[in-house]
Design an enzyme around this catalytic site. Structure first.
Site, short mmCIF file in Angstrom:
data_model
loop_
_atom_site.label_atom_id
_atom_site.label_comp_id
_atom_site.label_asym_id
_atom_site.label_seq_id
_atom_site.Cartn_x
_atom_site.Cartn_y
_atom_site.Cartn_z
N SER A 1 -80.89 102.01 -149.80
CA SER A 1 -80.70 100.84 -148.93
C SER A 1 -81.67 100.83 -147.76
O SER A 1 -81.95 99.79 -147.18
CB SER A 1 -79.26 100.82 -148.41
OG SER A 1 -78.93 102.07 -147.85
N VAL B 1 -72.66 109.64 -153.09
CA VAL B 1 -73.10 110.65 -154.07
C VAL B 1 -72.29 111.94 -153.93
O VAL B 1 -72.29 112.77 -154.83
CB VAL B 1 -74.61 110.95 -153.97
CG1 VAL B 1 -75.44 109.75 -154.36
CG2 VAL B 1 -74.99 111.48 -152.59
N TYR C 1 -78.64 121.41 -142.83
CA TYR C 1 -79.64 120.58 -143.53
C TYR C 1 -80.63 121.45 -144.30
O TYR C 1 -80.93 121.18 -145.47
CB TYR C 1 -80.36 119.72 -142.49
CG TYR C 1 -81.35 118.74 -143.06
CD1 TYR C 1 -80.92 117.56 -143.69
CD2 TYR C 1 -82.72 118.96 -142.95
CE1 TYR C 1 -81.84 116.65 -144.20
CE2 TYR C 1 -83.65 118.05 -143.45
CZ TYR C 1 -83.20 116.90 -144.07
OH TYR C 1 -84.12 115.99 -144.57
N LYS D 1 -81.35 121.59 -148.33
CA LYS D 1 -82.66 121.28 -148.90
C LYS D 1 -83.25 122.47 -149.65
O LYS D 1 -84.00 122.30 -150.62
CB LYS D 1 -83.61 120.79 -147.80
CG LYS D 1 -83.18 119.47 -147.17
CD LYS D 1 -83.14 118.36 -148.21
CE LYS D 1 -82.72 117.01 -147.65
NZ LYS D 1 -82.69 115.96 -148.67
P1 NAP Z 1 -82.47 107.37 -143.85
O1 NAP Z 1 -83.46 106.35 -143.41
O2 NAP Z 1 -81.48 107.89 -142.90
O3 NAP Z 1 -81.72 106.80 -145.17
C1 NAP Z 1 -80.77 107.58 -145.80
C2 NAP Z 1 -80.30 106.89 -147.06
O4 NAP Z 1 -79.34 107.74 -147.69
C3 NAP Z 1 -79.61 105.57 -146.79
O5 NAP Z 1 -79.97 104.65 -147.78
C4 NAP Z 1 -78.12 105.92 -146.90
O6 NAP Z 1 -77.35 104.85 -147.38
C5 NAP Z 1 -78.17 106.99 -147.97
N1 NAP Z 1 -76.97 107.82 -147.96
C6 NAP Z 1 -76.49 108.62 -146.97
N2 NAP Z 1 -75.35 109.21 -147.36
C7 NAP Z 1 -75.12 108.79 -148.63
C8 NAP Z 1 -74.09 109.04 -149.58
N3 NAP Z 1 -73.08 109.87 -149.31
N4 NAP Z 1 -74.15 108.43 -150.79
C9 NAP Z 1 -75.18 107.59 -151.09
N5 NAP Z 1 -76.16 107.29 -150.22
C10 NAP Z 1 -76.13 107.89 -149.01
O7 NAP Z 1 -83.22 108.66 -144.43
P2 NAP Z 1 -84.72 108.85 -144.97
O8 NAP Z 1 -85.53 109.34 -143.85
O9 NAP Z 1 -85.14 107.66 -145.74
O10 NAP Z 1 -84.48 110.10 -145.94
C11 NAP Z 1 -84.37 109.97 -147.35
C12 NAP Z 1 -84.36 111.37 -147.96
O11 NAP Z 1 -85.57 112.05 -147.61
C13 NAP Z 1 -83.21 112.24 -147.47
O12 NAP Z 1 -82.76 113.07 -148.51
C14 NAP Z 1 -83.87 113.09 -146.39
O13 NAP Z 1 -83.19 114.31 -146.19
C15 NAP Z 1 -85.25 113.28 -146.99
N6 NAP Z 1 -86.27 113.64 -145.99
C16 NAP Z 1 -86.58 112.78 -144.99
C17 NAP Z 1 -87.54 113.15 -144.05
C18 NAP Z 1 -87.96 112.26 -142.92
O14 NAP Z 1 -88.76 112.72 -142.10
N7 NAP Z 1 -87.48 111.03 -142.82
C19 NAP Z 1 -88.18 114.40 -144.16
C20 NAP Z 1 -87.83 115.25 -145.20
C21 NAP Z 1 -86.86 114.85 -146.13
P3 NAP Z 1 -76.34 103.98 -146.43
O15 NAP Z 1 -77.17 103.45 -145.31
O16 NAP Z 1 -75.84 102.94 -147.37
O17 NAP Z 1 -75.29 104.93 -145.97
#
Ligand code: NAP
Length: 246
Positions: free
Chosen positions: A13, A63, A154, A158
């Site tokens: 989303s 999830v 976290y 990971k």
């Molecule tokens: P984000 O903008 O906070 O978005 C998180 C997404 O995960 C949202 O769509 C949220 O959906 C969904 N979500 C959270 N809890 C959930 C659940 N229980 N079931 C289903 N969906 C769920 O995060 P992002 O930065 O895009 O991160 C995406 C992935 O990349 C994550 O796994 C994060 O750990 C990883 N990551 C991110 C970074 C970074 O710098 N941003 C770095 C390393 C790894 P809703 O809004 O509908 O709750």
């Protein structure tokens, strides 16, 4: 590159997952946009895909819920007859120093990030084994490799995802299923928006390329791994971090 493929992107989303859904659809995949709380945003992603001539639908479920993820995956298989690409992207942070971290904050992060990945991999594996093909791409993090103060929960989740990725790659490889993980560095999304300017400056100092990554940087790698071009890559953890982890 992905015409006729059926893809599930968890947490699509917002942020990285949203971009992955858009890029997979742009390559011709039918995309199921999973979300937890942000129904309106997920529907906006679906409308954007449809507006560009693609096929998508949203499916709300946490999830972290074993039974609900099974329901979602069975629904996709029944409706579309296949599930070719699984992107385990859903993730949350609940940061705090170890001494102050509550049990609930530890459990929530592990349940969503790590158990959520297990739930989806487990439930798609039967179908992918039957198909004798499939692509699974898990979202780890630079922090799962190097650790980070204030992120015991976290970084454990990971690092665990790296374990799932390597073990599942060994289990499923003989049936033509690849399993890889991406380890993003600091990507500009809601997740990193809350960081103070001082923290952001410190982080940038550790990145040789001296900038944050974009959601496109990650989504393009997902498309590559999901396509025929990535067919001989499995069990790998691909860092996309501007050199942060060299
Ligand atoms: P984000 O903008 O906070 O978005 C998180 C997404 O995960 C949202 O769509 C949220 O959906 C969904 N979500 C959270 N809890 C959930 C659940 N229980 N079931 C289903 N969906 C769920 O995060 P992002 O930065 O895009 O991160 C995406 C992935 O990349 C994550 O796994 C994060 O750990 C990883 N990551 C991110 C970074 C970074 O710098 N941003 C770095 C390393 C790894 P809703 O809004 O509908 O709750």
């Amino acid at each position: 590159m992905l015409k006729g493929k059926i893809a599930l992107v968890t947490g699509a989303s917002r942020g990285i997952g949203r971009e992955i859904a858009l890029e997979l659809a742009a390559e011709g995949a039918t995309v199921i946009v999973n979300y937890n709380g942000s129904k309106g945003k997920a529907e906006e992603v679906v409308e954007t895909i449809k507006g560009s001539g693609g096929v998508a639908e949203s499916f709300g479920c946490s999830v972290a819920d074993f039974a609900k993820t099974e329901e979602m995956i069975q629904y996709i298989i029944k409706t579309y007859g296949a599930l070719d690409i699984l992107v385990n992207n859903a993730g949350i942070t609940k940061d705090g120093l170890l001494m102050k971290m509550s049990e609930a904050d530890y459990d929530d992060v592990i349940d969503t990030n790590l158990k959520g990945t297990f739930n989806c991999v487990k439930h798609v594996s039967r179908q992918m084994l039957k198909q004798k093909s499939g692509r699974i791409i898990n979202m780890s993090s630079v922090v799962g490799i190097a650790g980070n103060a204030g992120q015991v929960n976290y970084s454990a989740s990971k690092a665990g995802i790296i374990g799932i990725t390597k073990s599942a790659a060994k289990e499923l490889g003989s049936r033509g299923i690849t399993v890889n993980a991406i380890a993003p560095g600091y990507i500009d999304t809601d997740m990193t928006q809350g960081l103070s300017d001082t923290v952001k400056e410190k982080v940038l100092e550790q990145i040789p390329l001296r900038k944050m990554g974009t959601t496109q940087d990650i989504a393009q790698m997902v498309v590559f791994l999901a396509s025929d071009k990535g067919s001989y890559i499995t069990g790998q953890i691909i860092s996309i971090d501007g050199g942060m982890n060299i």
